[in-house]
Design an enzyme around this catalytic site. Sequence first.
Site, PDB file in Angstrom:
ATOM      1  N   SER A   9     -21.111  -0.301 -19.883  1.00  0.00           N
ATOM      2  CA  SER A   9     -22.211  -1.402 -19.257  1.00  0.00           C
ATOM      3  C   SER A   9     -23.454  -0.342 -18.807  1.00  0.00           C
ATOM      4  O   SER A   9     -23.005   0.530 -18.020  1.00  0.00           O
ATOM      5  CB  SER A   9     -21.438  -1.852 -18.238  1.00  0.00           C
ATOM      6  OG  SER A   9     -22.548  -2.408 -17.278  1.00  0.00           O
ATOM      7  N   HIS A  34     -22.829  -2.957 -23.449  1.00  0.00           N
ATOM      8  CA  HIS A  34     -22.745  -4.293 -22.599  1.00  0.00           C
ATOM      9  C   HIS A  34     -23.856  -4.275 -21.458  1.00  0.00           C
ATOM     10  O   HIS A  34     -24.235  -3.110 -20.982  1.00  0.00           O
ATOM     11  CB  HIS A  34     -21.303  -4.119 -21.832  1.00  0.00           C
ATOM     12  CG  HIS A  34     -21.191  -5.372 -20.996  1.00  0.00           C
ATOM     13  ND1 HIS A  34     -20.533  -6.522 -21.541  1.00  0.00           N
ATOM     14  CD2 HIS A  34     -21.423  -5.392 -19.530  1.00  0.00           C
ATOM     15  CE1 HIS A  34     -20.551  -7.336 -20.464  1.00  0.00           C
ATOM     16  NE2 HIS A  34     -20.868  -6.784 -19.355  1.00  0.00           N
ATOM     17  N   ASP A  36     -25.894  -6.038 -18.543  1.00  0.00           N
ATOM     18  CA  ASP A  36     -25.604  -6.864 -17.436  1.00  0.00           C
ATOM     19  C   ASP A  36     -26.824  -7.271 -16.943  1.00  0.00           C
ATOM     20  O   ASP A  36     -27.697  -6.592 -16.374  1.00  0.00           O
ATOM     21  CB  ASP A  36     -24.925  -6.080 -16.277  1.00  0.00           C
ATOM     22  CG  ASP A  36     -23.241  -6.015 -16.515  1.00  0.00           C
ATOM     23  OD1 ASP A  36     -22.648  -7.052 -17.066  1.00  0.00           O
ATOM     24  OD2 ASP A  36     -23.091  -4.724 -16.658  1.00  0.00           O
ATOM     25  N   MET A  38     -28.824  -9.666 -14.451  1.00  0.00           N
ATOM     26  CA  MET A  38     -28.809 -10.212 -13.181  1.00  0.00           C
ATOM     27  C   MET A  38     -30.154 -10.676 -12.682  1.00  0.00           C
ATOM     28  O   MET A  38     -30.948  -9.966 -12.658  1.00  0.00           O
ATOM     29  CB  MET A  38     -28.131  -9.421 -12.406  1.00  0.00           C
ATOM     30  CG  MET A  38     -26.754  -8.739 -12.445  1.00  0.00           C
ATOM     31  SD  MET A  38     -26.203  -7.788 -11.756  1.00  0.00           S
ATOM     32  CE  MET A  38     -24.555  -7.071 -12.263  1.00  0.00           C
ATOM     33  N   HIS A  67     -24.481  -9.955 -21.095  1.00  0.00           N
ATOM     34  CA  HIS A  67     -23.533 -10.852 -20.098  1.00  0.00           C
ATOM     35  C   HIS A  67     -24.549 -11.332 -19.154  1.00  0.00           C
ATOM     36  O   HIS A  67     -25.256 -10.767 -18.389  1.00  0.00           O
ATOM     37  CB  HIS A  67     -22.768  -9.672 -19.743  1.00  0.00           C
ATOM     38  CG  HIS A  67     -21.926 -10.479 -18.322  1.00  0.00           C
ATOM     39  ND1 HIS A  67     -21.308  -9.673 -17.531  1.00  0.00           N
ATOM     40  CD2 HIS A  67     -21.578 -11.457 -17.855  1.00  0.00           C
ATOM     41  CE1 HIS A  67     -20.566 -10.308 -16.722  1.00  0.00           C
ATOM     42  NE2 HIS A  67     -21.067 -11.498 -16.847  1.00  0.00           N
ATOM     43  N   MET A  69     -25.873 -13.008 -15.949  1.00  0.00           N
ATOM     44  CA  MET A  69     -25.551 -13.678 -14.802  1.00  0.00           C
ATOM     45  C   MET A  69     -26.717 -14.057 -14.069  1.00  0.00           C
ATOM     46  O   MET A  69     -27.281 -13.491 -13.284  1.00  0.00           O
ATOM     47  CB  MET A  69     -24.876 -12.305 -13.996  1.00  0.00           C
ATOM     48  CG  MET A  69     -23.361 -11.880 -14.355  1.00  0.00           C
ATOM     49  SD  MET A  69     -23.037 -10.340 -14.008  1.00  0.00           S
ATOM     50  CE  MET A  69     -23.861  -9.514 -15.042  1.00  0.00           C
ATOM     51  N   MET A 139     -13.571 -12.150 -16.028  1.00  0.00           N
ATOM     52  CA  MET A 139     -14.036 -11.075 -14.741  1.00  0.00           C
ATOM     53  C   MET A 139     -12.843 -10.612 -13.991  1.00  0.00           C
ATOM     54  O   MET A 139     -12.030 -11.330 -13.362  1.00  0.00           O
ATOM     55  CB  MET A 139     -15.273 -11.540 -13.951  1.00  0.00           C
ATOM     56  CG  MET A 139     -16.580 -11.903 -14.496  1.00  0.00           C
ATOM     57  SD  MET A 139     -17.370 -10.692 -15.391  1.00  0.00           S
ATOM     58  CE  MET A 139     -17.605  -9.378 -14.152  1.00  0.00           C
ATOM     59  N   GLY A 144     -22.067  -8.773 -10.092  1.00  0.00           N
ATOM     60  CA  GLY A 144     -23.067  -8.259  -9.043  1.00  0.00           C
ATOM     61  C   GLY A 144     -23.190  -6.664  -8.957  1.00  0.00           C
ATOM     62  O   GLY A 144     -24.486  -6.330  -9.025  1.00  0.00           O
ATOM     63  N   PHE A 145     -22.233  -6.167  -9.034  1.00  0.00           N
ATOM     64  CA  PHE A 145     -22.282  -4.582  -8.985  1.00  0.00           C
ATOM     65  C   PHE A 145     -21.203  -4.005  -9.514  1.00  0.00           C
ATOM     66  O   PHE A 145     -19.987  -4.422  -9.946  1.00  0.00           O
ATOM     67  CB  PHE A 145     -22.110  -4.142  -7.330  1.00  0.00           C
ATOM     68  CG  PHE A 145     -23.277  -4.722  -6.525  1.00  0.00           C
ATOM     69  CD1 PHE A 145     -24.406  -4.209  -6.278  1.00  0.00           C
ATOM     70  CD2 PHE A 145     -22.865  -6.179  -5.901  1.00  0.00           C
ATOM     71  CE1 PHE A 145     -25.319  -4.703  -5.482  1.00  0.00           C
ATOM     72  CE2 PHE A 145     -23.919  -6.682  -5.079  1.00  0.00           C
ATOM     73  CZ  PHE A 145     -25.139  -6.207  -5.177  1.00  0.00           C
ATOM     74  N   GLY A 146     -21.336  -2.547 -10.285  1.00  0.00           N
ATOM     75  CA  GLY A 146     -20.538  -1.630 -10.705  1.00  0.00           C
ATOM     76  C   GLY A 146     -19.763  -1.034  -9.687  1.00  0.00           C
ATOM     77  O   GLY A 146     -19.870  -1.063  -8.591  1.00  0.00           O
ATOM     78  N   ASP A 177     -14.099  -7.206 -17.949  1.00  0.00           N
ATOM     79  CA  ASP A 177     -15.127  -6.705 -17.274  1.00  0.00           C
ATOM     80  C   ASP A 177     -14.907  -6.393 -15.607  1.00  0.00           C
ATOM     81  O   ASP A 177     -14.871  -7.503 -14.967  1.00  0.00           O
ATOM     82  CB  ASP A 177     -16.457  -7.498 -17.516  1.00  0.00           C
ATOM     83  CG  ASP A 177     -17.706  -7.126 -16.962  1.00  0.00           C
ATOM     84  OD1 ASP A 177     -17.647  -5.812 -16.546  1.00  0.00           O
ATOM     85  OD2 ASP A 177     -18.651  -7.557 -17.119  1.00  0.00           O
ATOM     86  N   GLY A 178     -14.984  -5.213 -15.409  1.00  0.00           N
ATOM     87  CA  GLY A 178     -15.009  -5.077 -13.827  1.00  0.00           C
ATOM     88  C   GLY A 178     -13.665  -4.129 -13.483  1.00  0.00           C
ATOM     89  O   GLY A 178     -12.618  -4.524 -13.670  1.00  0.00           O
ATOM     90  N   GLY A 179     -14.147  -2.784 -13.135  1.00  0.00           N
ATOM     91  CA  GLY A 179     -13.130  -1.831 -12.236  1.00  0.00           C
ATOM     92  C   GLY A 179     -12.109  -1.085 -13.242  1.00  0.00           C
ATOM     93  O   GLY A 179     -10.973  -0.938 -13.094  1.00  0.00           O
ATOM     94  N   GLY A 199     -18.242   0.420 -16.829  1.00  0.00           N
ATOM     95  CA  GLY A 199     -19.574   0.899 -16.282  1.00  0.00           C
ATOM     96  C   GLY A 199     -19.553   2.527 -15.598  1.00  0.00           C
ATOM     97  O   GLY A 199     -19.782   3.353 -16.311  1.00  0.00           O
ATOM     98  N   SER A 200     -19.007   2.434 -14.237  1.00  0.00           N
ATOM     99  CA  SER A 200     -18.818   3.759 -13.481  1.00  0.00           C
ATOM    100  C   SER A 200     -17.982   4.453 -14.399  1.00  0.00           C
ATOM    101  O   SER A 200     -18.108   5.575 -14.290  1.00  0.00           O
ATOM    102  CB  SER A 200     -18.619   3.181 -12.209  1.00  0.00           C
ATOM    103  OG  SER A 200     -17.329   2.286 -12.219  1.00  0.00           O
TER     104      SER A 200
HETATM  105  C1  DX5 Z   1     -20.428  -6.722 -12.926  1.00  0.00           C
HETATM  106  C2  DX5 Z   1     -20.781  -6.278 -14.274  1.00  0.00           C
HETATM  107  C3  DX5 Z   1     -20.052  -5.363 -14.906  1.00  0.00           C
HETATM  108  C4  DX5 Z   1     -20.045  -4.119 -14.248  1.00  0.00           C
HETATM  109  C5  DX5 Z   1     -18.673  -3.287 -14.572  1.00  0.00           C
HETATM  110  O1  DX5 Z   1     -21.090  -7.671 -12.210  1.00  0.00           O
HETATM  111  O2  DX5 Z   1     -20.794  -7.660 -14.786  1.00  0.00           O
HETATM  112  O3  DX5 Z   1     -20.199  -5.287 -16.243  1.00  0.00           O
HETATM  113  O4  DX5 Z   1     -21.183  -3.134 -14.530  1.00  0.00           O
HETATM  114  O5  DX5 Z   1     -19.032  -1.929 -13.983  1.00  0.00           O
HETATM  115  P1  DX5 Z   1     -17.670  -1.228 -13.461  1.00  0.00           P
HETATM  116  O6  DX5 Z   1     -16.956  -0.790 -14.866  1.00  0.00           O
HETATM  117  O7  DX5 Z   1     -17.947   0.091 -12.808  1.00  0.00           O
HETATM  118  O8  DX5 Z   1     -16.669  -1.745 -12.623  1.00  0.00           O
HETATM  119 ZN    ZN Z   2     -20.715  -7.413 -17.344  1.00  0.00          ZN
END
Ligand code: DX5
Ligand code: ZN
Length: 218
Positions: A9, A34, A36, A38, A67, A69, A139, A144-146, A177-179, A199-200
């Site tokens: 991401s 990916h 994102d 927002m 994606h 949002m 999800m 909203g946040f990585g 997606d996420g974590g 992402g991170s």
């Molecule tokens: C959250 C995003 C994710 C996010 C994932 O709103 O949709 O795609 O970037 O980031 P990580 O992998 O760091 O959780």
């Molecule tokens: Zn995403």
Amino acid sequence: MKNIQIAPSILSADFAKMGDEVRSLEQNGADVVHVDVMDGVFVNNITFGIKMVEDIRKITTLPLDCHLMIVHPEKYVERFAKAGADIITVHYEACQDNLKEVLALIKSTGVKCGAVINPDTPVEKIADVIPMCDMVLIMSVFPGFGGQKFIVGALDKLREVKAIVQKLGKDIDIEIDGGVTADNVAEIKAAGANVIVAGSTVFKAQDRAEIIKRLKNA
Ligand code: DX5
Ligand code: ZN
């Protein structure tokens, strides 16, 4: 078993170096980018939009997984498709009354479509639209946040979606997606996900090629 695809991401990229960041994903073995999007309304954060997709499209051949949002995604799907999206996913929570129509609109533009559910939305809410989806996105954090922690309840949802997809006998991708980390990815795949957003985990790694390989082969 479907091929595993790693979809970093770019939410976690350095936005001031986006071209280099996307090239580095391509060079280091990513399968998908990916994206994102927002709007500061559907989620409590603002990223980028159509022009980012258009400009990234010029510098990579990787599929762009957009994606959305955002509220009223139906207003923008045609422009995201024209900008070069390969797949557009929209949230059930953003189109509770018109999800079917929005997915059909995405398909009519010639790109793939997907439905997304937040951690507190049950799979049954999208069960009726799964047959028309190319991908279902679960999800595993609130969007909203990585950098948030993986919500373990997403594993049961993956299993549930996988059972539905298997019963349908259709070629539908299941995305998480996420974590996602190198430590939980094996369990996530075992539960049914084949498109893995990270992402991170990817952007913080010293060696992107190595982490992408680890996520893929774990
Ligand atoms: C959250 C995003 C994710 C996010 C994932 O709103 O949709 O795609 O970037 O980031 P990580 O992998 O760091 O959780
Ligand atoms: Zn995403």
